[in-house]
Design a protein around this motif. Sequence first.
Motif, short mmCIF file in Angstrom:
data_model
loop_
_atom_site.label_atom_id
_atom_site.label_comp_id
_atom_site.label_asym_id
_atom_site.label_seq_id
_atom_site.Cartn_x
_atom_site.Cartn_y
_atom_site.Cartn_z
N TRP A 149 41.14 -102.79 -13.58
CA TRP A 149 41.62 -104.05 -14.17
C TRP A 149 41.57 -103.94 -15.69
CZ3 TRP A 149 43.23 -108.16 -11.06
CH2 TRP A 149 43.66 -109.30 -11.76
N LEU A 150 42.64 -104.36 -16.34
CA LEU A 150 42.67 -104.35 -17.81
C LEU A 150 42.72 -105.79 -18.32
CD1 LEU A 150 45.34 -101.53 -18.31
CD2 LEU A 150 42.85 -101.33 -18.56
N PRO A 151 42.15 -106.04 -19.50
CA PRO A 151 42.16 -107.42 -20.03
C PRO A 151 43.57 -108.02 -20.05
CG PRO A 151 40.77 -106.02 -21.38
CD PRO A 151 41.43 -105.11 -20.38
N GLU A 152 44.59 -107.19 -20.31
CA GLU A 152 45.95 -107.74 -20.37
C GLU A 152 46.48 -108.18 -19.00
OE1 GLU A 152 44.96 -104.85 -21.70
OE2 GLU A 152 46.47 -103.26 -21.45
N HIS A 153 45.77 -107.84 -17.92
CA HIS A 153 46.16 -108.36 -16.61
C HIS A 153 45.78 -109.83 -16.44
CE1 HIS A 153 45.85 -103.93 -15.16
NE2 HIS A 153 47.09 -104.22 -15.48
N GLY A 154 44.97 -110.36 -17.35
CA GLY A 154 44.55 -111.77 -17.25
C GLY A 154 43.49 -111.94 -16.18
N GLN A 156 40.86 -113.73 -16.08
CA GLN A 156 39.47 -113.85 -16.50
C GLN A 156 38.79 -115.07 -15.86
OE1 GLN A 156 41.99 -113.39 -18.61
NE2 GLN A 156 41.50 -111.72 -20.03
N ASP A 168 34.33 -115.17 -21.48
CA ASP A 168 35.31 -114.68 -20.51
C ASP A 168 34.80 -113.43 -19.81
OD1 ASP A 168 37.00 -116.70 -21.17
OD2 ASP A 168 38.54 -115.44 -22.10
N VAL A 170 36.09 -110.30 -17.47
CA VAL A 170 37.22 -109.55 -16.92
C VAL A 170 36.83 -109.14 -15.48
CG1 VAL A 170 38.59 -107.44 -17.16
CG2 VAL A 170 37.93 -108.74 -19.20
N ALA A 191 46.60 -114.40 -13.41
CA ALA A 191 46.69 -112.96 -13.64
C ALA A 191 48.09 -112.47 -13.33
CB ALA A 191 45.68 -112.23 -12.76
N THR A 192 48.41 -111.28 -13.84
CA THR A 192 49.72 -110.70 -13.55
C THR A 192 49.69 -109.88 -12.27
OG1 THR A 192 49.15 -108.78 -14.89
CG2 THR A 192 50.34 -110.56 -15.99
#
Length: 210
Positions: A149-154, A156, A168, A170, A191-192
Motif C-alpha cells: 500500500w502506498l500513501p497515494e492509494h489513500g 488512511q 493518519d 496508512v 482509496a483508489t
Amino acid sequence: MRAMQIPSDHPLLLRIVDDLATHGWSQQNIFLPQALTLELAAECRKRAAEGELAPAAVGRGPFSEIREGIRGDHIQWLEPGQDEACDSYLGLMDSLREAMNRGLFLGLEDFESHFALYPPGAFYRKHVDRFRDDDRRMVSAVIYLNEAWLPEHGGQLRMYLEEGREHDVVPTGGCLVVFLSGEVPHEVLPATRERLSLTGWFRRRGDEPF
Ligand code: OGA
Ligand code: MN
C-alpha cells in the motif's frame, strides 16, 4: 498456520498497553507476521468472492441501517473454529486482551471482530465506535491486510486526537492500530484500490440493552 498465542508480557504487547495508558491509542506497523497477513487477506478475498460479505450497517439492534453515505464497506463477522488463520488472529487478540486486563484493569471479557472490505471509493465518515445505548465496547483494534500500500492509494484511517491534532494511518499489511473506543473519533478516507482489514472490539461485561 496454527493457533497463535503469545505471552501477555511480550514486549510488543506491553508497549501497546503503555501507549494506551498514556495516549489512548497505539500504532504498531509490524504486528502481524507476514505469512499470517497474506493468509488472512486470501481468506477475506475468498469470502468476498463467495458472496459472504454484506454491506455494513450503521447503528445497532433494530435501529441499524445501511447508509453508504456514511459507510461503504462490506463485512463478515468472525466465528472461532472456521479457519486456522482466523483462529491465529483471534489467539493473538486474546493475548492482547490479557495484557490489557493486566496492565489497565479494564475487565475486558470478550472480543467481536469482522473482516472489512472497502471497494475503491468507499469510506467511513467520522464516528466513535461506542454506541450511545451500549457502552460495552472499550478498545478498538484494526489490523490491515493490504500488500504494498502506498500513501497515494489513500484509504488512511484518520484519528482525531486531543488539541485538534490529527493522525493518519496508512493501511499497510500487518499494521495494528488500537484505541479507546469511546474517546477517539476517526474516519476512513476513500482509496483508489480495494482496502482489506480485520476490525475488532474488546468489550467489558454488560447487559444487552435490548
Ligand atoms: C470501523 C472503523 C477503521 C479502519 O470499522 O469502525 O473505523 O481503518 N474502521 O478500517
Ligand atoms: Mn470505527
